[in-house]
Design a protein around this motif. Structure first.
Motif, PDB file in Angstrom:
ATOM      1  N   GLY A   1      15.235   3.934   5.875  1.00  0.00           N
ATOM      2  CA  GLY A   1      15.173   5.187   6.624  1.00  0.00           C
ATOM      3  C   GLY A   1      13.863   5.914   6.423  1.00  0.00           C
ATOM      4  O   GLY A   1      13.276   6.444   7.371  1.00  0.00           O
ATOM      5  N   MET A   2      13.368   5.952   5.180  1.00  0.00           N
ATOM      6  CA  MET A   2      12.092   6.601   4.896  1.00  0.00           C
ATOM      7  C   MET A   2      10.952   5.899   5.630  1.00  0.00           C
ATOM      8  O   MET A   2      10.077   6.543   6.208  1.00  0.00           O
TER       9      MET A   2
ATOM     10  N   LEU B   1       3.452   6.822  -3.159  1.00  0.00           N
ATOM     11  CA  LEU B   1       4.054   5.608  -3.715  1.00  0.00           C
ATOM     12  C   LEU B   1       3.953   4.449  -2.722  1.00  0.00           C
ATOM     13  O   LEU B   1       3.828   4.668  -1.514  1.00  0.00           O
ATOM     14  N   PRO B   2       4.008   3.210  -3.211  1.00  0.00           N
ATOM     15  CA  PRO B   2       3.952   2.051  -2.300  1.00  0.00           C
ATOM     16  C   PRO B   2       5.121   2.055  -1.317  1.00  0.00           C
ATOM     17  O   PRO B   2       6.227   2.470  -1.651  1.00  0.00           O
ATOM     18  N   MET B   3       4.865   1.548  -0.133  1.00  0.00           N
ATOM     19  CA  MET B   3       5.912   1.463   0.884  1.00  0.00           C
ATOM     20  C   MET B   3       7.085   0.605   0.411  1.00  0.00           C
ATOM     21  O   MET B   3       8.216   0.794   0.869  1.00  0.00           O
ATOM     22  N   SER B   4       6.835  -0.328  -0.511  1.00  0.00           N
ATOM     23  CA  SER B   4       7.902  -1.194  -1.004  1.00  0.00           C
ATOM     24  C   SER B   4       8.981  -0.407  -1.746  1.00  0.00           C
ATOM     25  O   SER B   4      10.092  -0.917  -1.935  1.00  0.00           O
TER      26      SER B   4
ATOM     27  N   SER C   1       7.245  13.561   8.736  1.00  0.00           N
ATOM     28  CA  SER C   1       8.030  12.418   8.244  1.00  0.00           C
ATOM     29  C   SER C   1       9.067  12.835   7.215  1.00  0.00           C
ATOM     30  O   SER C   1      10.086  12.152   7.048  1.00  0.00           O
ATOM     31  N   GLY C   2       8.815  13.938   6.507  1.00  0.00           N
ATOM     32  CA  GLY C   2       9.738  14.368   5.460  1.00  0.00           C
ATOM     33  C   GLY C   2       9.687  13.494   4.218  1.00  0.00           C
ATOM     34  O   GLY C   2      10.597  13.532   3.384  1.00  0.00           O
ATOM     35  N   ILE C   3       8.621  12.684   4.066  1.00  0.00           N
ATOM     36  CA  ILE C   3       8.508  11.770   2.928  1.00  0.00           C
ATOM     37  C   ILE C   3       8.225  12.527   1.630  1.00  0.00           C
ATOM     38  O   ILE C   3       8.640  12.129   0.543  1.00  0.00           O
ATOM     39  N   GLY C   4       7.484  13.637   1.737  1.00  0.00           N
ATOM     40  CA  GLY C   4       7.190  14.461   0.569  1.00  0.00           C
ATOM     41  C   GLY C   4       6.352  13.740  -0.462  1.00  0.00           C
ATOM     42  O   GLY C   4       5.376  13.050  -0.138  1.00  0.00           O
ATOM     43  N   GLU C   5       6.749  13.842  -1.731  1.00  0.00           N
ATOM     44  CA  GLU C   5       5.962  13.286  -2.830  1.00  0.00           C
ATOM     45  C   GLU C   5       5.925  11.765  -2.811  1.00  0.00           C
ATOM     46  O   GLU C   5       5.068  11.144  -3.457  1.00  0.00           O
TER      47      GLU C   5
ATOM     48  N   LEU D   1       0.838  -1.201   0.000  1.00  0.00           N
ATOM     49  CA  LEU D   1       0.000   0.000   0.000  1.00  0.00           C
ATOM     50  C   LEU D   1       0.870   1.247   0.000  1.00  0.00           C
ATOM     51  O   LEU D   1       2.044   1.217   0.365  1.00  0.00           O
ATOM     52  N   THR D   2       0.274   2.362  -0.410  1.00  0.00           N
ATOM     53  CA  THR D   2       1.002   3.627  -0.438  1.00  0.00           C
ATOM     54  C   THR D   2       1.246   4.150   0.971  1.00  0.00           C
ATOM     55  O   THR D   2       0.589   3.721   1.936  1.00  0.00           O
ATOM     56  N   GLY D   3       2.178   5.080   1.085  1.00  0.00           N
ATOM     57  CA  GLY D   3       2.406   5.735   2.363  1.00  0.00           C
ATOM     58  C   GLY D   3       1.144   6.406   2.862  1.00  0.00           C
ATOM     59  O   GLY D   3       0.834   6.387   4.058  1.00  0.00           O
ATOM     60  N   ASP D   4       0.383   6.988   1.937  1.00  0.00           N
ATOM     61  CA  ASP D   4      -0.875   7.651   2.276  1.00  0.00           C
ATOM     62  C   ASP D   4      -1.831   6.704   2.991  1.00  0.00           C
ATOM     63  O   ASP D   4      -2.375   7.026   4.048  1.00  0.00           O
ATOM     64  N   ARG D   5      -2.025   5.507   2.433  1.00  0.00           N
ATOM     65  CA  ARG D   5      -2.938   4.542   3.045  1.00  0.00           C
ATOM     66  C   ARG D   5      -2.376   4.020   4.359  1.00  0.00           C
ATOM     67  O   ARG D   5      -3.125   3.726   5.288  1.00  0.00           O
ATOM     68  N   ASN D   6      -1.071   3.899   4.450  1.00  0.00           N
ATOM     69  CA  ASN D   6      -0.459   3.436   5.685  1.00  0.00           C
ATOM     70  C   ASN D   6      -0.613   4.440   6.810  1.00  0.00           C
ATOM     71  O   ASN D   6      -0.732   4.058   7.981  1.00  0.00           O
ATOM     72  N   VAL D   7      -0.603   5.731   6.495  1.00  0.00           N
ATOM     73  CA  VAL D   7      -0.858   6.740   7.518  1.00  0.00           C
ATOM     74  C   VAL D   7      -2.245   6.527   8.113  1.00  0.00           C
ATOM     75  O   VAL D   7      -2.433   6.508   9.338  1.00  0.00           O
ATOM     76  N   VAL D   8      -3.231   6.340   7.241  1.00  0.00           N
ATOM     77  CA  VAL D   8      -4.613   6.146   7.704  1.00  0.00           C
ATOM     78  C   VAL D   8      -4.733   4.861   8.516  1.00  0.00           C
ATOM     79  O   VAL D   8      -5.288   4.855   9.626  1.00  0.00           O
ATOM     80  N   LEU D   9      -4.182   3.750   7.988  1.00  0.00           N
ATOM     81  CA  LEU D   9      -4.282   2.471   8.694  1.00  0.00           C
ATOM     82  C   LEU D   9      -3.537   2.499  10.025  1.00  0.00           C
ATOM     83  O   LEU D   9      -4.015   1.962  11.033  1.00  0.00           O
ATOM     84  N   GLY D  10      -2.357   3.125  10.035  1.00  0.00           N
ATOM     85  CA  GLY D  10      -1.582   3.203  11.268  1.00  0.00           C
ATOM     86  C   GLY D  10      -2.309   3.978  12.342  1.00  0.00           C
ATOM     87  O   GLY D  10      -2.329   3.574  13.513  1.00  0.00           O
ATOM     88  N   CYS D  11      -2.913   5.094  11.954  1.00  0.00           N
ATOM     89  CA  CYS D  11      -3.653   5.901  12.926  1.00  0.00           C
ATOM     90  C   CYS D  11      -4.894   5.173  13.428  1.00  0.00           C
ATOM     91  O   CYS D  11      -5.218   5.221  14.619  1.00  0.00           O
ATOM     92  N   LEU D  12      -5.593   4.466  12.518  1.00  0.00           N
ATOM     93  CA  LEU D  12      -6.748   3.675  12.938  1.00  0.00           C
ATOM     94  C   LEU D  12      -6.335   2.578  13.907  1.00  0.00           C
ATOM     95  O   LEU D  12      -7.037   2.299  14.886  1.00  0.00           O
TER      96      LEU D  12
END
Length: 251
Positions: free
Chosen positions: A158-159, A150-153, A142-146, A111-122
């Motif tokens: 470090g990111m 993208l997928p976490m893979s 997090s400083g991940i930026g753009e 999953l993307t970082g975006d979806r992981n933020v939501v899942l992690g917070c839930l």
């Protein structure tokens, strides 16, 4: 003055790993499985005494650095406090939920970082409306930026660690356990992370920080535990424990 409230009590904790050993003391579960299928001799089970008779009490408002050489039992102790490793003997009592960085956040590589933020917070119990309010702050921290889309893979280690820290620290925890996360970012991220840990302390939480950087411990923690081959050598003010550890390393 109000009496300090205990949050973690370790009472003579011993943690023992059982490791599969082949020839030369090495082996894996896969090689052991193949050996069993071929009806070969059973592999040797070797015990590793990772934490030895450790006792301490942590209090609300403590930020505790856990220091020591590689293999001294630091990460093992954090996993035991989080409830992931049962002690062989002794006991660990926690006054509240212990969140181990990267475990409570449900990170999924596909999953993307975006979806992981939501899942992690839930996963941490954060309501949807709060996630919406905190989302931009978490991503910026997090400083991940753009790369957030993208997928976490595709992330470097470090990111991924920075995103996990940003998610885990977005919520005030009773007990937050951080294992080397501050070593994965640049100087700017380290400053932000240290500031966030101080904020968590001020909000009456308890933070445990495993770090090989003694400067991070001195800058962030009021107290330190020094583990040596699984034994708690010293527990006290961070400056005193770091000084004693440094003298021992130079001896």
């Amino acid at each position: 003055m109000a009496e300090a409230e205990p949050t973690v009590v370790a009472d003579r904790v011993n943690i023992v790993y059982k490791v599969i050993a082949g020839q030369g003391g090495k082996g894996t579960a896969a090689t052991a499985f193949r050996r069993i299928l071929k009806r070969q001799d059973r592999p040797t089970i070797r015990e590793v005494h990772a934490v030895k008779d450790v006792s301490f009490t942590a209090y609300k408002g403590d930020a505790i650095g856990v220091i020591g050489r590689n293999g001294s039992g630091k990460s093992t102790l954090l996993r035991a406090i989080a409830g992931l490793l049962p002690p062989e003997s002794g006991a660990i009592y926690t006054g509240g939920r212990a969140a181990l960085l990267g475990v409570n956040a449900a990170m999924m590589n596909d999953l993307t970082g975006d979806r992981n933020v939501v899942l992690g917070c839930l996963a941490m119990g954060m309501p949807a409306d709060e996630i919406d309010r905190r989302y931009d702050e978490i991503v910026e921290f997090s400083g991940i930026g753009e790369f957030i889309d993208l997928p976490m893979s595709t992330y470097s280690s470090g990111m991924a660690a920075r995103l996990k820290f940003a998610i885990a620290s977005a919520k005030t925890h009773d007990i937050l356990l951080v294992d080397e996360a501050l070593a994965t970012g640049d100087a700017e991220f380290r400053v932000r992370s240290e500031r966030r840990i101080r904020e968590l302390r001020q909000q009456a939480g308890t933070v445990f920080l495993v770090s090989h950087s003694l400067d991070v411990v001195l800058d962030t923690c009021n107290r330190a535990l020094w583990l040596d081959k699984g034994v708690l050598r010293l527990d006290g003010p961070a400056a005193e424990v770091v000084a004693a550890y440094t003298r021992s390393a130079r001896a």
